[in-house]
Enzyme design. Sequence first.
Site, mmCIF file in Angstrom:
data_model
loop_
_atom_site.group_PDB
_atom_site.id
_atom_site.type_symbol
_atom_site.label_atom_id
_atom_site.label_comp_id
_atom_site.label_asym_id
_atom_site.label_seq_id
_atom_site.Cartn_x
_atom_site.Cartn_y
_atom_site.Cartn_z
ATOM 1 N N LYS A 83 10.825 -16.773 21.192
ATOM 2 C CA LYS A 83 11.135 -18.146 20.789
ATOM 3 C C LYS A 83 10.209 -18.537 19.649
ATOM 4 C CE LYS A 83 12.996 -21.246 24.209
ATOM 5 N NZ LYS A 83 12.656 -22.292 25.160
HETATM 6 C C1 E4P Z 1 14.979 -24.523 26.043
HETATM 7 O O1 E4P Z 1 14.864 -23.344 25.845
HETATM 8 C C2 E4P Z 1 13.872 -25.400 26.504
HETATM 9 O O2 E4P Z 1 13.030 -24.646 27.334
HETATM 10 C C3 E4P Z 1 14.342 -26.564 27.330
HETATM 11 O O3 E4P Z 1 15.734 -26.593 27.441
HETATM 12 C C4 E4P Z 1 13.690 -27.858 26.983
HETATM 13 O O4 E4P Z 1 14.219 -28.856 27.797
HETATM 14 P P1 E4P Z 1 13.521 -30.275 28.010
HETATM 15 O O5 E4P Z 1 13.942 -31.163 26.884
HETATM 16 O O6 E4P Z 1 14.063 -30.749 29.316
HETATM 17 O O7 E4P Z 1 12.034 -30.039 28.033
#
Ligand code: E4P
Length: 219
Positions: A83
């Site tokens: 990521k």
């Molecule tokens: C995606 O890969 C993220 O880990 C996640 O969906 C973030 O979500 P949030 O906005 O609930 O923190």
Amino acid sequence: MKIFIDTANLEEINLAHSLGVLDGVTTNPTLLSKEKKEPLKQLKDICAIVKGPVSAEVISKDFPGMVKEAEELAKIAENIAIKVPITEEGLKATKILSAKKIKTNLTLCFSPTQALLVAKAGASFVSAFVGRLDDISTEGMQLVSDIKIIYSNYNIKTEIIVASIRHPLHVLEAARMGADIATIPFKVISQLLKHPLTDIGIKRFEDDWQKLNDALGKK
Ligand code: E4P
């Protein structure tokens, strides 16, 4: 549509995996910090459960640092996807990682133009954060729809992950739009399955079966 789970919790991952519906996992620094365990070991344990892509995020802000971290993370298992945040440095890192055949998930996508650029840089996945857009009174799912149109206009192979999912309607819309993947918190996966009429139906069948057994004098 592929289903990923958005968590770093082994119990949740094991349970979703046992249901036979899991195609991958996304983690982030916040999710890993909740587990209070050594992150590399935690990621290794996750990769031992799930064969599909497991996203692990870099912390560095400069591209040489991102690439170095990514190479370390990629050693954990073959199914690790890196990521990378959508910044100038992130794009440079993505180009290099893509040339090295390391899978990337470009994260914190909030606009269709970001999605266009990350695809050009060679991203394997783009994560559209729909819930966080909804939180600021901007329609999150519109972003997914726009990316979908742009990617099909140019036959772009980067896969769209609908992320920051808050409720089942996000998942339903994602599937209607033809998003490649939804990454879903465990609680929402459970909500997708539950229906009160299913529970009532099971109870009624059980009661009627018992009545029949009683009438036939069976235990
Ligand atoms: C995606 O890969 C993220 O880990 C996640 O969906 C973030 O979500 P949030 O906005 O609930 O923190």
